[in-house]
Design an enzyme around this catalytic site. Structure first.
Site, short mmCIF file in Angstrom:
data_model
loop_
_atom_site.label_atom_id
_atom_site.label_comp_id
_atom_site.label_asym_id
_atom_site.label_seq_id
_atom_site.Cartn_x
_atom_site.Cartn_y
_atom_site.Cartn_z
N LYS A 1 1.02 -1.21 -0.01
CA LYS A 1 0.03 0.01 -0.02
C LYS A 1 0.82 1.29 -0.06
O LYS A 1 2.10 1.05 0.37
CB LYS A 1 -1.04 -0.13 1.15
CG LYS A 1 -0.22 0.06 2.48
CD LYS A 1 0.40 1.52 3.04
CE LYS A 1 0.69 1.25 4.63
NZ LYS A 1 1.59 2.49 4.92
N PRO B 1 10.07 -4.89 0.72
CA PRO B 1 11.03 -4.61 1.73
C PRO B 1 10.25 -4.27 3.12
O PRO B 1 9.15 -3.49 3.09
CB PRO B 1 11.75 -3.35 1.12
CG PRO B 1 11.08 -2.85 0.22
CD PRO B 1 10.21 -3.65 -0.48
N ALA C 1 9.43 -0.14 5.25
CA ALA C 1 9.60 0.76 4.01
C ALA C 1 8.20 1.61 3.87
O ALA C 1 8.06 2.55 3.09
CB ALA C 1 9.88 -0.12 2.64
N GLY C 2 7.44 1.49 4.74
CA GLY C 2 6.28 2.43 4.79
C GLY C 2 5.17 1.64 3.55
O GLY C 2 3.96 2.25 3.16
N LEU C 3 5.23 0.45 3.31
CA LEU C 3 4.43 -0.03 2.13
C LEU C 3 3.76 -1.02 2.91
O LEU C 3 2.74 -1.80 1.97
CB LEU C 3 5.54 -0.78 1.17
CG LEU C 3 6.14 0.37 0.42
CD1 LEU C 3 7.38 -0.46 -0.49
CD2 LEU C 3 5.51 1.27 -0.33
N GLY C 4 3.58 -1.46 4.04
CA GLY C 4 2.62 -2.33 4.57
C GLY C 4 2.88 -3.63 4.30
O GLY C 4 1.75 -4.36 4.46
N GLY C 5 3.92 -4.21 3.92
CA GLY C 5 4.12 -5.59 3.47
C GLY C 5 3.82 -6.46 4.52
O GLY C 5 3.10 -7.52 4.18
N SER D 1 1.78 -6.29 7.19
CA SER D 1 0.35 -6.26 7.44
C SER D 1 -0.35 -6.82 6.43
O SER D 1 -1.43 -7.65 6.68
CB SER D 1 -0.03 -4.76 7.57
OG SER D 1 0.85 -4.15 8.53
N SER D 2 0.03 -6.29 5.22
CA SER D 2 -0.81 -7.17 3.89
C SER D 2 -0.39 -8.74 4.22
O SER D 2 -1.50 -9.45 3.98
CB SER D 2 -0.20 -6.68 2.70
OG SER D 2 -0.87 -7.13 1.59
N ASP E 1 -2.40 -1.39 10.67
CA ASP E 1 -2.68 -1.34 9.21
C ASP E 1 -3.61 -2.42 8.47
O ASP E 1 -3.95 -2.74 7.31
CB ASP E 1 -1.42 -1.40 8.38
CG ASP E 1 -0.72 0.26 8.38
OD1 ASP E 1 -1.47 0.98 8.80
OD2 ASP E 1 0.42 0.21 8.01
O1 C5P Z 1 -0.39 -0.99 15.24
P1 C5P Z 1 1.03 -1.25 14.84
O2 C5P Z 1 1.65 -2.43 15.57
O3 C5P Z 1 1.42 -1.19 13.50
O4 C5P Z 1 2.08 0.29 15.30
C1 C5P Z 1 3.35 0.25 15.39
C2 C5P Z 1 3.63 1.38 16.32
O5 C5P Z 1 3.27 2.29 15.74
C3 C5P Z 1 2.71 1.39 17.59
O6 C5P Z 1 3.45 0.59 18.70
C4 C5P Z 1 2.79 2.84 18.09
O7 C5P Z 1 4.08 3.11 18.56
C5 C5P Z 1 2.85 3.64 16.54
N1 C5P Z 1 1.43 3.76 16.17
C6 C5P Z 1 0.71 5.09 16.67
N2 C5P Z 1 -0.54 5.40 16.31
C7 C5P Z 1 -0.96 4.53 15.49
C8 C5P Z 1 -0.49 3.73 14.83
C9 C5P Z 1 0.72 3.16 15.14
O8 C5P Z 1 1.26 5.46 17.56
N3 C5P Z 1 -2.39 4.89 15.12
#
Ligand code: C5P
Length: 325
Positions: free
Chosen positions: A22, A106, A109-113, A115-116, A148
Site C-alpha cells: 500500500k 521490503p 519501507a512504509g509499504l505495509g508488506g 500487514s498485507s 494497518d
Molecule cells: O499498530 P502497529 O503495531 O502497526 O503500530 C506500530 C507502532 O506505531 C505502535 O507501537 C505505535 O507506537 C505507533 N502507532 C501509533 N498510532 C497509530 C498507529 C501506530 O502511535 N495510530
C-alpha cells in the site's frame, strides 16, 4: 533453501495469494490517545507490487513458516505466523499448516508488506480451514496484529481512522503511474511516532484539503498535494532521506510523497514516458535500494489468487507465478 521447494508442491498445497503493498495518499496524525496510539485520518491504496503467500495443509501439527526473497523472520516474530496462530486459536483448532512467504516488499519501507501478508494469511487460512468467517471478523482479528491490517480486507482504496483500524472503503480510482523509490533504509514506525509533534492548526488545515479532495472524488488531487504528518518526524531521524527527497524534487521528480512512516518515497504521473524517464534518472544512485513503477491495484478481491500448476517449479526457475485477472 530453494532446494526443498518442489516437495512442497507434492503436498495438498491449496492456496497461493498475492498480498499487495500500500501507499498512503494522505496521512494525518492527531493527538496521542491514552492507549499510546495516535488518532489517524489516512487514505490508503493498494498497488500492484506483491508478496506471494503459499498456504499448504500438512499432516504434522503446528505452523511452519519459511521465507524467501527479502529478509524476514520465520518464527512468531513474523506477523504471518501470528496471524495463523491467532486464527487457529479463534477457531479452536490445532493448526497443521506450512506457509511459504516469498517476500518482494521490503520491511521498514512504509509499504505495509507485513500487514498485507498477515491479512492475506487470515484470508487464505479462513478458506483452507473452511471456517467461513466474514470479512468483519477477519478484520477484527487483523486489528489485534497491527493497525494497518484491517485496511487490506477493504482496499483497493479506503479512508482509515481511529488508530487506523476503522476502515471506510472509497469508490475512487486513479489511472496514474506511480514510481516507488525505496531507499536503503529500514524505518521503525514506533520510533517515528515517538518523534512526532502534533500541531493542531496544521493538522486541521491539512484535513480540510484532504476532505475537499475526497468530496470531489479526486484521488489525483491527493497525489498532487502530498500530506503526511509523519514526514518531519521521519526526516528528523533520517537526514539522508530528507536530502534525497530534496535532490529528487529539484531534479523534477515531484511532488514526492512519503508512504507511512517511511522510508519509501513516491511520485505519480499520467504519462508512462514520464515515469520511465524518472526511473532512468534514478539509475545507479547508491542510496536507493530499488525503484519500481506501479499502478493502483484495481481488483475487487483484496488478495488475487495465483494459479499455477506447481509453484515449486515456478520458484525453482526463478519465475513469478502467473496472476489471474
Ligand atoms: O499498530 P502497529 O503495531 O502497526 O503500530 C506500530 C507502532 O506505531 C505502535 O507501537 C505505535 O507506537 C505507533 N502507532 C501509533 N498510532 C497509530 C498507529 C501506530 O502511535 N495510530
Amino acid at each position: 533453501m530453494d532446494a526443498a521447494l518442489p516437495s512442497v508442491g507434492g503436498i495438498d498445497c491449496a492456496i497461493t495469494l498475492a498480498a499487495p503493498a500500500k501507499i498512503n495518499l494522505s496521512l494525518l496524525v492527531f493527538s496521542r490517545q491514552p492507549d499510546g496510539y495516535h488518532d489517524l485520518h489516512t487514505v490508503m491504496a493498494t498497488v500492484d507490487f506483491y508478496d506471494d503467500l503459499h498456504l499448504c495443509s500438512t499432516d504434522s501439527e503446528g505452523i511452519t513458516l519459511r521465507c524467501l526473497g527479502e529478509a524476514c523472520p520465520d518464527g512468531p516474530e513474523n506477523l504471518v505466523y501470528r496471524a495463523a496462530s491467532l486464527l487457529a486459536e479463534h477457531a479452536g483448532l490445532r493448526p497443521r499448516v506450512q506457509i511459504l512467504l516469498h517476500k518482494h516488499i521490503p520491511a521498514g519501507a512504509g509499504l505495509g508488506g507485513a500487514s498485507s501478508d498477515a491479512a492475506a494469511c487470515l484470508w487464505g487460512l479462513n478458506r483452507l480451514w473452511k471456517l467461513d468467517l466474514p470479512r468483519r471478523i477477519l478484520s477484527q482479528l487483523g486489528a489485534q496484529l497491527g493497525s494497518d491490517v484491517p485496511f487490506f480486507f477493504y482496499g483497493p482504496v479506503a479512508l482509515c481512522t481511529g488508530r487506523g483500524q476503522i476502515v471506510q472503503p472509497l469508490d475512487l480510482r486513479s489511472d496514474r503511474f506511480i514510481l516507488l523509490i525505496m531507499p536503503k533504509l529500514s524505518v521503525s514506525t514506533a520510533q517515528v511516532y515517538q518523534h512526532y509533534v502534533y500541531h493542531p492548526d496544521q493538522s486541521r488545515q491539512r484535513l480540510g484539503q484532504v476532505e475537499h479532495c475526497l468530496q470531489q472524488g479526486d484521488l489525483d488531487g491527493l497525489l498532487d498535494q502530498p500530506n503526511n504528518s509523519l514526514e518531519e518526524a521521519c526526516y528528523a531521524q533520517f537526514a539522508s532521506l530528507r536530502r534525497l527527497r530534496d535532490e529528487l524534487e529539484a531534479a523534477g521528480i515531484a511532488p514526492l510523497g512519503l508512504s507511512g512512516s517511511g522510508s519509501t518515497l513516491f511520485a505519480a504521473t499520467d504519462s508512462s514516458e514520464q515515469v520511465n524517464q524518472w526511473a532512468r534518472q534514478l539509475h545507479g544512485r547508491d542510496e536507493i535500494a530499488r525503484v519500481r513503477t506501479v499502478r493502483f491495484h484495481n481488483q475487487g478481491n483484496p488478495f488475487t489468487e495465483v494459479h499455477h500448476a506447481d509453484f515449486g517449479n515456478s520458484h525453482q526457475t526463478g519465475g513469478e507465478p502467473q496472476r489471474s485477472t
